[in-house]
Design a protein around this motif. Structure first.
Motif, PDB file in Angstrom:
ATOM      1  N   GLY B 259      43.914 -36.602 -64.693  1.00  0.00           N
ATOM      2  CA  GLY B 259      43.353 -35.945 -63.517  1.00  0.00           C
ATOM      3  C   GLY B 259      44.211 -34.784 -63.081  1.00  0.00           C
ATOM      4  N   SER B 260      45.524 -34.972 -63.149  1.00  0.00           N
ATOM      5  CA  SER B 260      46.369 -33.902 -62.641  1.00  0.00           C
ATOM      6  C   SER B 260      46.428 -32.749 -63.637  1.00  0.00           C
ATOM      7  N   ILE B 261      46.279 -33.034 -64.943  1.00  0.00           N
ATOM      8  CA  ILE B 261      46.178 -31.926 -65.905  1.00  0.00           C
ATOM      9  C   ILE B 261      44.931 -31.090 -65.601  1.00  0.00           C
ATOM     10  N   ALA B 262      43.804 -31.779 -65.331  1.00  0.00           N
ATOM     11  CA  ALA B 262      42.568 -31.055 -65.013  1.00  0.00           C
ATOM     12  C   ALA B 262      42.737 -30.233 -63.739  1.00  0.00           C
ATOM     13  N   SER B 263      43.426 -30.835 -62.736  1.00  0.00           N
ATOM     14  CA  SER B 263      43.639 -30.094 -61.491  1.00  0.00           C
ATOM     15  C   SER B 263      44.469 -28.848 -61.748  1.00  0.00           C
ATOM     16  N   LEU B 264      45.507 -28.985 -62.588  1.00  0.00           N
ATOM     17  CA  LEU B 264      46.348 -27.828 -62.895  1.00  0.00           C
ATOM     18  C   LEU B 264      45.550 -26.751 -63.629  1.00  0.00           C
ATOM     19  N   CYS B 265      44.636 -27.176 -64.506  1.00  0.00           N
ATOM     20  CA  CYS B 265      43.740 -26.211 -65.164  1.00  0.00           C
ATOM     21  C   CYS B 265      43.007 -25.420 -64.090  1.00  0.00           C
ATOM     22  N   GLY B 266      42.540 -26.145 -63.061  1.00  0.00           N
ATOM     23  CA  GLY B 266      41.825 -25.500 -61.968  1.00  0.00           C
ATOM     24  C   GLY B 266      42.722 -24.548 -61.206  1.00  0.00           C
ATOM     25  N   VAL B 267      43.974 -24.958 -60.972  1.00  0.00           N
ATOM     26  CA  VAL B 267      44.911 -24.099 -60.240  1.00  0.00           C
ATOM     27  C   VAL B 267      45.156 -22.812 -61.014  1.00  0.00           C
ATOM     28  N   PHE B 268      45.391 -22.940 -62.340  1.00  0.00           N
ATOM     29  CA  PHE B 268      45.609 -21.742 -63.157  1.00  0.00           C
ATOM     30  C   PHE B 268      44.392 -20.825 -63.110  1.00  0.00           C
ATOM     31  N   PHE B 269      43.199 -21.451 -63.164  1.00  0.00           N
ATOM     32  CA  PHE B 269      41.998 -20.620 -63.110  1.00  0.00           C
ATOM     33  C   PHE B 269      41.910 -19.900 -61.773  1.00  0.00           C
ATOM     34  N   LEU B 270      42.163 -20.661 -60.692  1.00  0.00           N
ATOM     35  CA  LEU B 270      42.042 -20.083 -59.354  1.00  0.00           C
ATOM     36  C   LEU B 270      42.997 -18.900 -59.191  1.00  0.00           C
ATOM     37  N   LEU B 271      44.246 -19.081 -59.670  1.00  0.00           N
ATOM     38  CA  LEU B 271      45.221 -17.996 -59.567  1.00  0.00           C
ATOM     39  C   LEU B 271      44.729 -16.762 -60.323  1.00  0.00           C
ATOM     40  N   THR B 272      44.204 -16.990 -61.535  1.00  0.00           N
ATOM     41  CA  THR B 272      43.713 -15.863 -62.332  1.00  0.00           C
ATOM     42  C   THR B 272      42.502 -15.229 -61.664  1.00  0.00           C
ATOM     43  N   PHE B 273      41.617 -16.090 -61.164  1.00  0.00           N
ATOM     44  CA  PHE B 273      40.406 -15.633 -60.482  1.00  0.00           C
ATOM     45  C   PHE B 273      40.784 -14.692 -59.333  1.00  0.00           C
ATOM     46  N   LEU B 274      41.875 -15.031 -58.626  1.00  0.00           N
ATOM     47  CA  LEU B 274      42.273 -14.207 -57.492  1.00  0.00           C
ATOM     48  C   LEU B 274      43.069 -12.985 -57.927  1.00  0.00           C
ATOM     49  N   PHE B 275      44.046 -13.180 -58.861  1.00  0.00           N
ATOM     50  CA  PHE B 275      45.041 -12.123 -59.071  1.00  0.00           C
ATOM     51  C   PHE B 275      44.959 -11.410 -60.415  1.00  0.00           C
ATOM     52  N   PRO B 277      44.721  -8.852 -63.235  1.00  0.00           N
ATOM     53  CA  PRO B 277      44.859  -7.417 -63.011  1.00  0.00           C
ATOM     54  C   PRO B 277      43.535  -6.645 -63.078  1.00  0.00           C
ATOM     55  N   ALA B 278      42.707  -6.914 -64.070  1.00  0.00           N
ATOM     56  CA  ALA B 278      41.501  -6.092 -64.211  1.00  0.00           C
ATOM     57  C   ALA B 278      40.273  -6.753 -63.606  1.00  0.00           C
ATOM     58  N   ASN B 279      40.177  -8.093 -63.694  1.00  0.00           N
ATOM     59  CA  ASN B 279      38.954  -8.774 -63.293  1.00  0.00           C
ATOM     60  C   ASN B 279      39.118  -9.705 -62.102  1.00  0.00           C
ATOM     61  N   GLY B 280      40.313  -9.753 -61.501  1.00  0.00           N
ATOM     62  CA  GLY B 280      40.529 -10.703 -60.408  1.00  0.00           C
ATOM     63  C   GLY B 280      39.812 -10.280 -59.147  1.00  0.00           C
ATOM     64  N   MET B 281      39.623 -11.252 -58.261  1.00  0.00           N
ATOM     65  CA  MET B 281      38.951 -11.011 -56.994  1.00  0.00           C
ATOM     66  C   MET B 281      39.638  -9.901 -56.211  1.00  0.00           C
ATOM     67  N   ILE B 282      40.986 -10.001 -56.121  1.00  0.00           N
ATOM     68  CA  ILE B 282      41.711  -9.069 -55.258  1.00  0.00           C
ATOM     69  C   ILE B 282      41.659  -7.664 -55.829  1.00  0.00           C
ATOM     70  N   SER B 283      41.869  -7.534 -57.154  1.00  0.00           N
ATOM     71  CA  SER B 283      41.800  -6.182 -57.712  1.00  0.00           C
ATOM     72  C   SER B 283      40.366  -5.661 -57.657  1.00  0.00           C
ATOM     73  N   ASN B 284      39.387  -6.571 -57.721  1.00  0.00           N
ATOM     74  CA  ASN B 284      37.995  -6.154 -57.553  1.00  0.00           C
ATOM     75  C   ASN B 284      37.767  -5.597 -56.157  1.00  0.00           C
ATOM     76  N   LEU B 285      38.309  -6.301 -55.161  1.00  0.00           N
ATOM     77  CA  LEU B 285      38.131  -5.866 -53.777  1.00  0.00           C
ATOM     78  C   LEU B 285      38.774  -4.509 -53.570  1.00  0.00           C
ATOM     79  N   ILE B 286      40.025  -4.365 -54.122  1.00  0.00           N
ATOM     80  CA  ILE B 286      40.732  -3.094 -53.963  1.00  0.00           C
ATOM     81  C   ILE B 286      39.930  -1.981 -54.624  1.00  0.00           C
ATOM     82  N   ARG B 287      39.408  -2.277 -55.839  1.00  0.00           N
ATOM     83  CA  ARG B 287      38.656  -1.254 -56.550  1.00  0.00           C
ATOM     84  C   ARG B 287      37.405  -0.860 -55.764  1.00  0.00           C
ATOM     85  N   LYS B 288      36.707  -1.880 -55.209  1.00  0.00           N
ATOM     86  CA  LYS B 288      35.488  -1.591 -54.458  1.00  0.00           C
ATOM     87  C   LYS B 288      35.801  -0.721 -53.253  1.00  0.00           C
TER      88      LYS B 288
END
Lengths: 377, 390
Positions: B259-275, B277-288
């Motif tokens: 369970g905790s390995i799966a949770s960590l997979c989720g954490v890594f995804f969430l971090l990437t999703f947010l940060f 460089p090219a496709n993350g939420m934050i860089s998307n917001l800045i670009r927009k």
């Protein structure tokens, strides 16, 4: 099943506990049948799967935070976390290049992983009150109490009322979202409502069927009902009916076999209903399709025969020029069945010399097969 | 660190690697939910195999279960071909059906089977070091490490040997078929390997977390790169990182490793999703936000340009009345004007806006961009006229 077991099964509904369970599974079948229609028609069958798995951390967290196993609190926790999952799935699909299937698989597995972490943590806590949460994994209908069933009834009431009040909005939105928007309906709100109701249906089933198999209960009755009708009202009613049948049958079989779990049995019954529908549904069913195909094959060879016969007769002065059966038999694609068919339809008749000739009806039928050709001349 | 701890980490990493590699292609082929279906549907295969062989690690069991997984795919395809239901509904019907059969068999023969329903979901990574592979009394390490390692090697070999075939069938199946490749064959081999991997991983991490290990690293890697080779490599790295970090998190909180390995997979995804460089939420917001300001500067400059020169009209260029013409708020106009002044595209004189030579060049370039005549491309425009600086 032995006779004793059958008697046991028929005697089930007189027992108070079994009545409770049967009522619970029937309500669940009704709910999931009703809302599954919208999930499958909107091609979101698997969203239910994701939401159901994602409810697990909510269940565990609700227990951890409040320390009670009050069904309402647990259900609210499950609902919130399931709803968060739909939110995150649409967030991922909207904001990244990932497709919805990846988003669903990811959210489903990660939420479930977090749920397992919390659940294991609870199991290892010294507090003795904890056990029982694992039943939410596979469901355990036997743990249903009267007040749980009342809670389910209340939720089903809310769902029914919303579907009734928003009937035409849901209908338009499901089949043609663009049109619905053009009509001035608030699509965001409608989507929220449908997702909310699906989450409600799933939450209702968690205790009975469990987070893993709940999605099947959403898909199966609706898929079965879809085979029988093209009318939304009929489909909703049929789907709810199939859901109820699956719920009750699962309960009865589970009761008759003592230790077999109710949830998987309900799923097996509902999948069986789907397969039966695939086979016997009048139009889209397997038998219906075979029949339609054989009928059109028969029509085709009869039409072929009459058209070819007409072509031959056209070479003579008299269109009713008689031919012996031996000559007719040389027509390509001739078969006796087709010949009997056109004879029965009165398109050919026997003259006194024992030869066959076209009737007036036969000539007009043959001519009507080439309407474009006649017009163009 | 004790020997069992090391061994558990080794097993977890090997399982994660074995899952992540085919997972990349599932993500790219939009077949992520198939992994969910397969990982559930192998249950009856495992249970029946266990009843026959009486051992969870027997090769017969692994093959039987992998065939069940492949059968799921065949069933789903047959069902969706009938057009009686959509593909997603077919997936959603087939796997609960098979999984239910598995659960029913387990509860029917509960006394004879040593897999309980908990193990089905969570796996028993913590107990994995107890089952050893011994050949003529020589201890060769935990059995799971060997099976997971074998799955990893097979998957890696497949991807390396058939990289070109996988690539072309994934991105353009029609082209692949016309070039003489066999997309269907590659598809079935891939899904066969997914089933095989799921069976092997099932033992250590359970049915649902297999999905996390297959999909999450691939999805995370996809947000980081557009290059297929790099994507496979990143996915492998993320998978191992999740496995190791997951193990230590579980160790710290005394909870389920899988369970905790799966949770960590989720954490890594969430971090990437947010940060990312090219496709993350934050860089998307800045670009927009940047694009919005750049577009606003372009709009304002076009307005000023249209009212300079031949049809000169000072009233259209007064800073105070610009809000009536552009329908923007005063505040927003002042902000956009600030950027344009800083870029040297306009001059302000006594409340009237004048376009500069640089501004004129910019408008002409922007015109070409809009009309797509000798299109300089937006990046060139951005470089030459520095449209947005914070």
């Amino acid at each position: 099943m032995t006779i004793i077991q059958i008697q046991f099964a028929t005697g089930l509904f007189t027992d108070f506990t079994t009545q409770t369970i049967a009522l619970g599974t029937a309500v669940l079948g009704l709910m999931s049948g009703l809302l599954g229609v919208y999930a499958t028609l909107r091609k979101q069958s698997l969203l239910g799967d994701a939401v159901a798995h994602a409810a697990l951390p909510g269940i565990a967290l609700a227990f951890l935070l409040t320390g009670t196993k009050n069904i309402w609190i647990i259900l609210v926790g499950a609902g919130i976390s399931g709803w968060l999952a739909t939110f995150w799935i649409s967030g991922i699909t909207f904001n990244t290049k990932l497709k919805s299937d990846t988003a669903m698989a990811l959210v489903l597995a990660v939420f479930f992983g977090v749920g397992l972490v919390l659940l294991t943590h609870i199991q290892r806590m010294p507090n003795a009150n904890q056990s029982g949460l694992e039943t939410f994994l596979f469901g355990q209908a036997a743990t249903l109490l009267r007040r749980d069933v009342y809670a389910m009834l209340a939720i089903a009431g809310i769902a029914l009322l919303m579907v009734f009040l928003l009937w035409k909005e849901f209908k338009v939105f499901t089949f043609d979202p663009a049109f619905s928007k053009a009509m001035g309906f608030n699509n965001t709100f409608l989507e929220f409502c449908i997702n909310f109701l699906i989450v409600l249906a799933i939450v209702t089933g968690l205790q009975t069927v469990g987070v893993i198999l709940m999605s099947a209960l959403l898909i199966a009755p609706a898929t079965a009902a879809r085979q029988w009708t093209n009318n939304l009202t009929v489909m909703v009613i049929l789907s709810a009916f199939f859901g109820i049948v699956a719920g009750l049958a699962g309960t009865v079989i589970s009761g008759a076999t003592h230790n077999l779990p109710t949830g998987p049995l309900i799923v097996l019954v509902s999948v069986a209903i789907v397969f039966v529908s695939f086979i016997i549904a009048p139009e889209s069913g397997w038998i219906g399709k075979l029949r339609a195909a054989s009928k059109s094959r028969k029509n085709l060879s009869a039409n072929n025969l009459i058209a070819r016969l007409f072509e031959i007769c056209k070479t003579h002065q008299n269109k009713k020029h008689p031919h012996t059966l031996a000559i007719i038999k040389t027509i390509p694609g001739f078969n006796m069945k087709a010949f009997r068919d056109i004879q029965r339809r009165g398109l050919v008749q026997l003259n006194k010399d024992d030869e066959w000739c076209l009737t007036d009806k036969g000539i007009s039928t043959a001519q009507s097969m080439y309407p474009q050709k006649e017009k163009s001349i | 660190m004790s020997a069992p701890q090391l061994e558990i980490q080794l097993i977890a990493s090997l399982v994660a690697l074995a899952c992540a590699i085919p997972g990349v292609f599932l993500v790219l082929r939009k077949m992520a939910m198939i992994s969910d279906a397969i990982s559930h549907a192998i249950l009856p295969g495992i249970v029946v195999g266990f009843l026959i062989t009486n051992s969870i690690n027997s090769p017969l069991l692994i093959i039987l279960a992998a065939i069940t997984g492949l059968l799921t795919v065949v069933f789903v395809e047959l069902l969706s071909k009938t057009k009686m239901l959509k593909e997603d509904a077919a997936i959603g019907l087939v796997f609960p059906f098979l999984f239910s059969i598995g659960v029913v068999i387990i509860s029917r023969y509960a006394a004879n089977i040593h897999i309980d329903t908990d193990a089905v979901l969570m796996g028993e990574l913590a107990f994995a070091p107890f089952y050893r592979l011994t050949i003529s009394h020589v201890d060769l390490g935990p059995l799971s490490a060997w099976t997971a390692g074998a799955a990893f090697v097979v998957n890696l070999a497949f991807v390396m040997l058939f990289f070109k075939e996988l690539k072309i069938t994934t991105f353009d199946a029609a082209l692949a078929a016309s070039l003489g490749f066999a997309p269907a064959v590659i598809n079935y081999i891939l899904l066969g390997l997914v089933s095989l991997t799921a069976v092997v991983a099932f033992d250590s991490v359970g049915a649902i977390l297999v999905v996390a290990l297959m999909i999450a690293p691939g999805a995370t890697a996809y947000l980081l790169t557009n290059n297929l080779k790099r994507m496979v490599a990143y996915a492998a790295l993320i998978a191992v990182a999740s496995a190791l970090a997951g193990y230590w998190t579980a160790n710290f909180f005394d909870t389920s490793i899988a369970g905790s390995i799966a949770s960590l997979c989720g954490v890594f995804f969430l971090l990437t999703f947010l940060f990312a460089p090219a496709n993350g939420m934050i860089s998307n917001l800045i670009r927009k936000r940047r694009q919005k300001i750049e577009f606003a500067q372009m709009t304002m400059l076009l307005h000023i340009y249209n009212h300079s020169g031949d049809n000169d009209d000072i009233d259209e260029r007064r800073l105070d009345s610009l809000d009536e013409h552009l329908r923007w708020s005063h505040q927003y106009i002042r902000r956009i004007m600030g950027y344009s002044l800083k870029n040297g595209l306009v001059k302000l004189d006594d409340g009237v806006i004048y376009i500069t030579e640089k501004g004129k060049l910019f408008v002409e370039a922007a015109n070409r961009l809009i009309l797509r005549k000798h299109d300089p491309g937006f990046e060139t425009l951005r470089r030459e006229f520095v449209l947005f600086t914070d």
